[in-house]
Write a protein that holds these residues in place. Structure first.
Motif, PDB file in Angstrom:
ATOM      1  N   GLY A   8      -1.102 -25.371  -2.138  1.00 49.08           N
ATOM      2  CA  GLY A   8      -1.642 -26.221  -3.209  1.00 49.08           C
ATOM      3  C   GLY A   8      -2.288 -25.454  -4.354  1.00 49.08           C
ATOM      4  N   THR A   9      -2.482 -24.136  -4.188  1.00 46.72           N
ATOM      5  CA  THR A   9      -3.005 -23.323  -5.297  1.00 46.72           C
ATOM      6  C   THR A   9      -1.884 -22.527  -5.965  1.00 46.72           C
ATOM      7  N   GLY A  10      -0.655 -22.670  -5.484  1.00 44.86           N
ATOM      8  CA  GLY A  10       0.454 -21.851  -6.001  1.00 44.86           C
ATOM      9  C   GLY A  10       1.106 -22.486  -7.220  1.00 44.86           C
ATOM     10  N   MET A  11       2.177 -21.856  -7.662  1.00 43.80           N
ATOM     11  CA  MET A  11       2.808 -22.258  -8.928  1.00 43.80           C
ATOM     12  C   MET A  11       3.244 -23.737  -8.892  1.00 43.80           C
ATOM     13  N   VAL A  12       4.004 -24.110  -7.889  1.00 44.73           N
ATOM     14  CA  VAL A  12       4.496 -25.493  -7.833  1.00 44.73           C
ATOM     15  C   VAL A  12       3.465 -26.396  -7.171  1.00 44.73           C
ATOM     16  N   GLY A  13       2.832 -25.910  -6.079  1.00 42.49           N
ATOM     17  CA  GLY A  13       1.876 -26.736  -5.339  1.00 42.49           C
ATOM     18  C   GLY A  13       0.751 -27.250  -6.227  1.00 42.49           C
ATOM     19  N   SER A 126      12.646 -35.000   2.804  1.00 46.93           N
ATOM     20  CA  SER A 126      13.404 -34.732   1.580  1.00 46.93           C
ATOM     21  C   SER A 126      13.300 -33.237   1.326  1.00 46.93           C
ATOM     22  N   ILE A 127      14.399 -32.638   0.880  1.00 41.15           N
ATOM     23  CA  ILE A 127      14.381 -31.203   0.588  1.00 41.15           C
ATOM     24  C   ILE A 127      14.639 -31.013  -0.904  1.00 41.15           C
ATOM     25  N   VAL A 128      13.815 -30.189  -1.550  1.00 39.88           N
ATOM     26  CA  VAL A 128      14.107 -29.823  -2.935  1.00 39.88           C
ATOM     27  C   VAL A 128      14.444 -28.339  -2.969  1.00 39.88           C
ATOM     28  N   ARG A 129      15.559 -28.034  -3.635  1.00 36.15           N
ATOM     29  CA  ARG A 129      16.020 -26.637  -3.704  1.00 36.15           C
ATOM     30  C   ARG A 129      16.122 -26.236  -5.168  1.00 36.15           C
ATOM     31  N   PRO A 130      15.014 -25.729  -5.731  1.00 38.28           N
ATOM     32  CA  PRO A 130      15.072 -25.335  -7.138  1.00 38.28           C
ATOM     33  C   PRO A 130      15.802 -24.015  -7.344  1.00 38.28           C
ATOM     34  N   THR A 131      16.406 -23.888  -8.523  1.00 40.92           N
ATOM     35  CA  THR A 131      16.892 -22.582  -8.953  1.00 40.92           C
ATOM     36  C   THR A 131      15.694 -21.816  -9.523  1.00 40.92           C
ATOM     37  N   SER A 132      15.944 -20.672 -10.128  1.00 39.51           N
ATOM     38  CA  SER A 132      14.837 -19.867 -10.664  1.00 39.51           C
ATOM     39  C   SER A 132      14.055 -20.680 -11.697  1.00 39.51           C
ATOM     40  N   MET A 133      12.724 -20.547 -11.657  1.00 41.19           N
ATOM     41  CA  MET A 133      11.908 -21.366 -12.559  1.00 41.19           C
ATOM     42  C   MET A 133      11.508 -20.579 -13.804  1.00 41.19           C
ATOM     43  N   PHE A 134      11.542 -21.263 -14.951  1.00 34.19           N
ATOM     44  CA  PHE A 134      11.113 -20.641 -16.213  1.00 34.19           C
ATOM     45  C   PHE A 134       9.723 -20.009 -16.055  1.00 34.19           C
ATOM     46  N   ILE A 161      21.659 -18.135 -15.819  1.00 30.59           N
ATOM     47  CA  ILE A 161      20.975 -18.900 -14.770  1.00 30.59           C
ATOM     48  C   ILE A 161      20.555 -20.251 -15.358  1.00 30.59           C
ATOM     49  N   SER A 162      20.737 -21.297 -14.573  1.00 30.85           N
ATOM     50  CA  SER A 162      20.346 -22.631 -15.058  1.00 30.85           C
ATOM     51  C   SER A 162      18.874 -22.873 -14.703  1.00 30.85           C
ATOM     52  N   PHE A 163      17.984 -22.065 -15.320  1.00 33.68           N
ATOM     53  CA  PHE A 163      16.545 -22.121 -15.034  1.00 33.68           C
ATOM     54  C   PHE A 163      16.037 -23.565 -15.066  1.00 33.68           C
ATOM     55  N   VAL A 164      15.081 -23.830 -14.165  1.00 28.16           N
ATOM     56  CA  VAL A 164      14.467 -25.160 -14.144  1.00 28.16           C
ATOM     57  C   VAL A 164      12.977 -24.986 -14.433  1.00 28.16           C
ATOM     58  N   ASP A 165      12.388 -26.015 -15.032  1.00 33.17           N
ATOM     59  CA  ASP A 165      10.957 -25.980 -15.340  1.00 33.17           C
ATOM     60  C   ASP A 165      10.181 -26.388 -14.085  1.00 33.17           C
ATOM     61  N   ALA A 166       9.164 -25.584 -13.710  1.00 29.52           N
ATOM     62  CA  ALA A 166       8.380 -25.885 -12.499  1.00 29.52           C
ATOM     63  C   ALA A 166       7.755 -27.278 -12.573  1.00 29.52           C
ATOM     64  N   ARG A 167       7.491 -27.761 -13.797  1.00 27.37           N
ATOM     65  CA  ARG A 167       6.903 -29.108 -13.926  1.00 27.37           C
ATOM     66  C   ARG A 167       7.906 -30.170 -13.488  1.00 27.37           C
ATOM     67  N   ASP A 168       9.201 -29.917 -13.731  1.00 31.94           N
ATOM     68  CA  ASP A 168      10.219 -30.860 -13.261  1.00 31.94           C
ATOM     69  C   ASP A 168      10.319 -30.815 -11.733  1.00 31.94           C
ATOM     70  N   LEU A 261      14.360 -38.563 -11.481  1.00 26.85           N
ATOM     71  CA  LEU A 261      13.328 -38.910 -12.461  1.00 26.85           C
ATOM     72  C   LEU A 261      13.804 -39.909 -13.515  1.00 26.85           C
ATOM     73  N   GLY A 262      15.128 -40.086 -13.609  1.00 27.50           N
ATOM     74  CA  GLY A 262      15.638 -41.017 -14.620  1.00 27.50           C
ATOM     75  C   GLY A 262      15.511 -40.467 -16.033  1.00 27.50           C
ATOM     76  N   ARG A 263      15.326 -39.179 -16.173  1.00 29.82           N
ATOM     77  CA  ARG A 263      15.305 -38.526 -17.490  1.00 29.82           C
ATOM     78  C   ARG A 263      15.853 -37.115 -17.318  1.00 29.82           C
ATOM     79  N   PRO A 264      16.354 -36.510 -18.395  1.00 26.24           N
ATOM     80  CA  PRO A 264      16.918 -35.165 -18.256  1.00 26.24           C
ATOM     81  C   PRO A 264      15.839 -34.120 -17.986  1.00 26.24           C
ATOM     82  N   PRO A 265      16.232 -32.964 -17.471  1.00 27.89           N
ATOM     83  CA  PRO A 265      15.252 -31.898 -17.256  1.00 27.89           C
ATOM     84  C   PRO A 265      14.672 -31.398 -18.575  1.00 27.89           C
ATOM     85  N   ARG A 266      13.483 -30.815 -18.507  1.00 30.91           N
ATOM     86  CA  ARG A 266      12.899 -30.176 -19.698  1.00 30.91           C
ATOM     87  C   ARG A 266      13.814 -29.026 -20.129  1.00 30.91           C
ATOM     88  N   THR A 267      13.794 -28.731 -21.421  1.00 22.36           N
ATOM     89  CA  THR A 267      14.677 -27.688 -21.962  1.00 22.36           C
ATOM     90  C   THR A 267      13.933 -26.364 -22.079  1.00 22.36           C
TER      91      THR A 267
END
Ligand SMILES: NC(=O)c1ccc[n+]([C@@H]2O[C@H](COP(=O)([O-])OP(=O)(O)OC[C@H]3O[C@@H](n4cnc5c(N)ncnc54)[C@H](OP(=O)(O)O)[C@@H]3O)[C@@H](O)[C@H]2O)c1
Length: 284
Positions: A8-13, A126-134, A161-168, A261-267
């Protein structure tokens, strides 16, 4: 709802904690050092927690748990078994597990073994498998290279790389924890693949100063990354990831962020614009 956030103190947590708290849920921030947490919003408390010693008491009374394995932590088979048993004995109604893109295609890795083991407990998963995060650009040696030398130095060649935003990633995880109960796996990418040249150009636009990408040759990279303070394990992990990325394996995009989320990922521009403070020039 009562939610426990491992890491819970980490980047995504930390982003998951923020989102759950903003929506009025009760949150336990799993950390090895709760005394370091300082002031927390109303319904958020720190909880002493170590993955290698997880027990059902840690999760008692929790409706849902965000689960992840921090960088550099490898659980033994026994420790992994205890974690799974703890989650199921505590009667947690849902676990959202974060691993990484492609983990399902690597049967012998610790993260894949955890996916399978948790799936067998019967806990709704539920499993989330992110690619590399911005956001990797906002910490450690990459952040320092940008703030001090206006460069991204990486042994990445022309990998895209199709980087994803950690906020997404956090938005998806939070939705799966409390809103949309979906026993499925989600491959989380951004909406387009970028090379490090593209990242440098976007950063330059946002920071209004030239930023360059300096591709490192493999031998030199090991020396340079060690000098920047990376551990041997972190260097090996980065090489392993980038050598696969150079083969184009992480350039595909998936619809999964939008599906949840019903919206596109952040750019890329959303990311750099919102994080300029991370790369301000440091006064020597
Ligand atoms: N970065 C990426 O681009 C990326 C992409 C895809 C997948 N991933 C996956 O994401 C995970 C890393 O996520 P992250 O970057 O959000 O996490 P992180 O920042 O590496 O770590 C999260 C937190 O875990 C806590 N922690 C460390 N050791 C612990 C232990 N033994 N027991 C309990 N807590 C411990 C630390 O908090 P305290 O010090 O407060 O205890 C730390 O702040 C990895 O599994 C990685 O494979 C990352």
């Amino acid at each position: 709802m009562n939610c426990f956030v491992i890491g819970g103190t980490g980047m995504v947590g930390a982003l998951v904690v923020e989102r759950l708290a903003a929506r009025g849920h009760e949150v336990r921030v799993g950390t090895r050092a709760p005394a370091r947490l300082g002031d927390l919003p109303g319904r958020v408390v720190g909880a002493a927690f170590q993955l290698q010693r997880a027990s059902a008491e840690d999760f008692a009374g929790m409706d849902c748990v965000f689960c992840m394995i921090p960088r550099g932590v490898v659980l033994s088979e026994d420790e992994q078994g205890s974690l799974c048993a703890a989650l199921s004995t505590a009667g947690v109604a849902r676990v959202v597990l974060m691993t990484g893109l492609g983990v399902d295609r690597t049967p012998d890795t610790p993260l894949r073994r955890l996916e399978v083991a948790l799936g067998r407990t019967g806990v709704a998963l539920s499993i989330v498998r992110p690619t590399s995060m911005f956001q990797n650009l906002c910490a450690g040696a990459l952040r320092e290279g940008l703030a001090r030398r206006d460069e991204i130095a990486q042994p990445a060649g022309d990998a895209r790389i199709s980087f994803v935003d950690a906020r997404d990633v956090a938005d998806v995880a939070t939705t799966l924890l409390v809103d949309r109960r979906d026993d499925a796996a989600f491959d989380l990418t951004g909406a387009a693949a970028y090379g490090y040249e593209d990242l440098a150009a976007a950063l330059g636009r946002a920071l209004q100063r030239p930023i360059r990408y300096r591709p490192l040759a493999d031998d030199g990279a090991r020396i340079e990354l060690a000098a920047a303070g990376l551990s041997e394990a972190a260097i090996e992990a980065r090489f392993a990831f980038l050598s696969v990325a150079r083969r184009g394996v992480f350039s595909g995009v998936t619809p999964d962020v939008e599906r949840v989320l019903g919206r596109p990922p952040r750019t890329i521009d959303d990311f750099v614009t919102d994080h300029v403070a991370a790369w301000r020039k440091e006064v020597a």
